[in-house]
Scaffold this motif. Sequence first.
Motif, PDB file in Angstrom:
ATOM      1  N   PHE B 121      -3.292  24.694 -35.859  1.00 37.85           N
ATOM      2  CA  PHE B 121      -2.762  26.060 -35.867  1.00 37.85           C
ATOM      3  C   PHE B 121      -3.899  27.069 -36.001  1.00 37.85           C
ATOM      4  N   GLY B 122      -4.892  26.726 -36.818  1.00 36.72           N
ATOM      5  CA  GLY B 122      -6.027  27.626 -37.008  1.00 36.72           C
ATOM      6  C   GLY B 122      -6.793  27.840 -35.718  1.00 36.72           C
ATOM      7  N   LEU B 123      -7.066  26.739 -35.006  1.00 38.49           N
ATOM      8  CA  LEU B 123      -7.789  26.847 -33.735  1.00 38.49           C
ATOM      9  C   LEU B 123      -7.002  27.685 -32.736  1.00 38.49           C
ATOM     10  N   ALA B 124      -5.693  27.441 -32.699  1.00 42.16           N
ATOM     11  CA  ALA B 124      -4.859  28.182 -31.760  1.00 42.16           C
ATOM     12  C   ALA B 124      -4.820  29.658 -32.140  1.00 42.16           C
ATOM     13  N   ARG B 125      -4.751  29.917 -33.444  1.00 42.87           N
ATOM     14  CA  ARG B 125      -4.673  31.304 -33.890  1.00 42.87           C
ATOM     15  C   ARG B 125      -5.946  32.053 -33.478  1.00 42.87           C
ATOM     16  N   ALA B 126      -7.076  31.341 -33.554  1.00 41.39           N
ATOM     17  CA  ALA B 126      -8.336  31.963 -33.149  1.00 41.39           C
ATOM     18  C   ALA B 126      -8.299  32.338 -31.668  1.00 41.39           C
ATOM     19  N   GLN B 127      -7.732  31.449 -30.854  1.00 42.79           N
ATOM     20  CA  GLN B 127      -7.625  31.769 -29.420  1.00 42.79           C
ATOM     21  C   GLN B 127      -6.712  32.957 -29.208  1.00 42.79           C
ATOM     22  N   LEU B 128      -5.581  32.966 -29.927  1.00 38.42           N
ATOM     23  CA  LEU B 128      -4.629  34.068 -29.765  1.00 38.42           C
ATOM     24  C   LEU B 128      -5.257  35.387 -30.217  1.00 38.42           C
ATOM     25  N   VAL B 131      -7.039  37.526 -27.691  1.00 36.80           N
ATOM     26  CA  VAL B 131      -6.258  38.446 -26.874  1.00 36.80           C
ATOM     27  C   VAL B 131      -5.442  39.392 -27.758  1.00 36.80           C
ATOM     28  N   GLY B 132      -5.802  39.424 -29.044  1.00 32.91           N
ATOM     29  CA  GLY B 132      -5.157  40.381 -29.931  1.00 32.91           C
ATOM     30  C   GLY B 132      -3.686  40.115 -30.146  1.00 32.91           C
ATOM     31  N   SER B 133      -3.311  38.848 -30.042  1.00 29.59           N
ATOM     32  CA  SER B 133      -1.888  38.537 -30.182  1.00 29.59           C
ATOM     33  C   SER B 133      -1.595  37.960 -31.559  1.00 29.59           C
ATOM     34  N   THR B 134      -0.433  38.264 -32.062  1.00 26.31           N
ATOM     35  CA  THR B 134      -0.042  37.741 -33.376  1.00 26.31           C
ATOM     36  C   THR B 134       1.082  36.729 -33.243  1.00 26.31           C
ATOM     37  N   ILE B 135       1.240  36.165 -32.060  1.00 29.15           N
ATOM     38  CA  ILE B 135       2.274  35.142 -31.865  1.00 29.15           C
ATOM     39  C   ILE B 135       2.000  33.980 -32.820  1.00 29.15           C
ATOM     40  N   ASP B 136       3.053  33.474 -33.438  1.00 28.00           N
ATOM     41  CA  ASP B 136       2.924  32.384 -34.403  1.00 28.00           C
ATOM     42  C   ASP B 136       2.604  31.072 -33.678  1.00 28.00           C
ATOM     43  N   PRO B 137       1.439  30.473 -33.966  1.00 26.79           N
ATOM     44  CA  PRO B 137       1.073  29.248 -33.231  1.00 26.79           C
ATOM     45  C   PRO B 137       2.016  28.080 -33.507  1.00 26.79           C
ATOM     46  N   SER B 138       2.795  28.149 -34.576  1.00 26.00           N
ATOM     47  CA  SER B 138       3.697  27.024 -34.865  1.00 26.00           C
ATOM     48  C   SER B 138       5.063  27.218 -34.212  1.00 26.00           C
ATOM     49  N   ALA B 139       5.217  28.324 -33.478  1.00 24.83           N
ATOM     50  CA  ALA B 139       6.518  28.569 -32.832  1.00 24.83           C
ATOM     51  C   ALA B 139       6.724  27.589 -31.680  1.00 24.83           C
ATOM     52  N   GLN B 140       7.956  27.194 -31.498  1.00 28.71           N
ATOM     53  CA  GLN B 140       8.325  26.385 -30.337  1.00 28.71           C
ATOM     54  C   GLN B 140       8.147  27.259 -29.091  1.00 28.71           C
ATOM     55  N   THR B 141       7.482  26.736 -28.062  1.00 29.33           N
ATOM     56  CA  THR B 141       7.111  27.579 -26.931  1.00 29.33           C
ATOM     57  C   THR B 141       8.320  28.196 -26.232  1.00 29.33           C
ATOM     58  N   ASP B 142       9.417  27.454 -26.123  1.00 31.56           N
ATOM     59  CA  ASP B 142      10.538  28.024 -25.379  1.00 31.56           C
ATOM     60  C   ASP B 142      11.293  29.098 -26.169  1.00 31.56           C
TER      61      ASP B 142
END
Lengths: 323, 505
Positions: B121-128, B131-142
Amino acid sequence: MTIASTERGAGKAVLANILGRFAPIVVFAALLFLFGAIQPSFLSAYSLRVLAGESSIILVLAIGQTLVILLGGIDLSMAALASLTSVLLALALPVAGAPGLIGVLLLATLIGAAQGYIHARAQIPSFIVTLAGMGLFSGAALVIGHTTIILQGGYEAVSWLSGRILGVPRPFAFAVGLLLVLLAALRWLPLGRHIYAIGLGELGALLSGVKVARTKIAVFAVSGLCAGLAGMMFVARTHSGNPTIADSLLLPSIAAVVVGGSAITGGVGGLMRTLVGTLTIGVLRVGMAVVGLDPAYEPIAYGILIAGAVAFTIDRSKTGIVK
Amino acid sequence: MTAPVLRVEGLSKAFPGLKALDDVSMEIRPHEVVGLVGENGAGKSTLLKVLAGLYAPDSGRILVRAEEVRLKSVAHAAENGVGMVFQEQSLLPNITVAENIMLGHEDDAIRYGVYDWPKLFGLARAQLAKVGSTIDPSAQTDSLSFGERQVVELAKVLTLEERTRHEPVILLDEPTSVLEAEEVEMVLRQIRRLRERASVVFISHRLDEVLEVADRVYVMTGGRCVAERDRASCNVAELQELMLGHELSDEYGRRAQDRPALAGEARLSLRDLSSGHHFRNISFDVRRSEILGIAGVGGSGREEVCRAIFGARDFEAGEIRLDGKPVRFADPSEAVASGVSFLPSERRTEGIIGGLSVRENMTLAHLSSIMRGPFIDRSKEKQLARRWIDRLSIKTRDAETQVGLLSGGNQQKVALTKWLIADNPKIFILDHPMRGLDVGAKAEIFGLIRDVSKAGIGIVLIADTLDELIALSDTIIVMRDGVITGRFDSRDTPPTQLQILEHMI
């Protein structure tokens, strides 16, 4: 531009189409001449008649299977249903004669339709419904028949299937006749168009107003009928019914469809391809016996042929990921 | 001038019966956003797919940082720092955002063979965060909206930075074409941000947004790159002219003057149509020749209402009347039999059947009109297909060509023809009829919709943009969160976009 994503698929589809169309005939001819070269008598009128006779029941099963596969489904129950039909006929013909024959064929059709109904209405994959059906019909055949039932009269109802017509074994002529009728239906009836449409894009077909459920039920009814006809042909050939007699033909009949070049994913292919596929399987079966190979090699040969045929015909652009 | 990060020279690529790319040369410089515009079928997507390693070019050279490369696969292109966000989104719906972002290079987040979730989640959050996004990395994609998923795709592509130690080149194929207005703005903002850390090539049919975001623009027609313009030195009209090779008359210009009079009973009436939380108490009338536009953002319930009318989804309460008679279609086949037509928004999976021929697609919904006795009259069918190919100038080799091989605009014409051949159509529901089409194809479909309505058919329209909606509709209703929030008579004094927007959001 939205076209590009389909373009590569298009190139491949065109190639797959050409291969799918001609490769099966080449394979068939190659096998025929291969066995002919090893054992020249293989190409004699006699052994070609044996080939035709041996292929006729597989052809009838494969015809029904083709329609189901074109729809994008599969019918694993056909061989078991054919066995069950042979048992029922062995019991019904002595007492009821020709009307009994028609009754049993009607029953097989209804059983097929019922499977189609469950598949379409309850939204259960055809693979599962017919797998259950296979168990059910095999069990029923064993419970009812136990073992081989010799026909005690009433053979007249199926005697028209023995002998030859214009030099061709009658069962083969019958199977080819059935094929031609269904070939015409696929080409000229709306049902045929709907089968291809559903196989290629069920959602698109549904939203075009195609009666998807009804079409599926109709197709499974036809595959049930084909299974019944295969059972009838067994009874005509062996003068008996047997609860497992057709079971070993499930794999070859599916192989015949696929080897002929119809795509297992649905919507691509047709009955003429199945004829070629069936004859290829027949050449393999008879040819291996003629050149004296151990019959144990037969399934190995099917396996190679099926994998090869699917590799040629499957449209990967459509599925993207293959499971 | 800085050296280009990516350069192509004389690139050509042919598909059976189609020259998709013809001697294309261009270059992408560091920290530059390059727009790629052109009509459907101009070769834009093909070019990006060659650059992304999906297609091998027939001839020409690709140079990445002045070194010639033969891109063998998407993975190979990625190794060279070139990544693509596809038109069809490629995220897996049933896993978390983080898994999607790190898919294929999750090694750092794996301990003892299993996911170290906090790390992932940390790595993904860094990627997000890039792009200045605050989308929750643990959210189900759909569970994300389409626009949010587009942002996740961008974040995913940016993992190239870590993997290649180069500033990546990011290829975007129509990142905004299926988004609603407010999401478009969000994605465009991200593209502008990307300039700080990457070079971007993006395709769009919305020329105004190209000029808003891109530093330079390449114009393609017929597989050739015909022009290169700096943003400062060109405008929308010039780009349109370059794309079409001629000046475009004001496409939305023809208005009330040539609209037929609306009179008589309603062809279609909805009264208090409701279905759970999807839509509630929807009532409207559509008269003969009337075009009723429904405005609303994603989730407003307008698509669901359209599908409920067509019998493609159920509803719980309310009434639908067709020419005064109450109807309730159990499935689409009943709707079709009653003269209701529906052009779905998902063209390639719902609108057409790509594997069937042009002819077979055209007649699929109305085989009854070409029957002789119980049989399909195939020669009549062929004539009919040829007639419609001519009438709508559909660009196809012949009636037997698979529809999947045509360009988007021509596919859409075939999808429309399927309903236009009906004997006595009453209602035509159009769900995003111009989605993903270029300017020229849009104008044609536009005219076609007007012609159809003149024949007395009532039309329910969901358009891609408010512009289109206002230009086409006689009446506009606005939906928000499943209910109707506004109604406008658009015929004489059309509402402004702002007036409609107020009711949408």
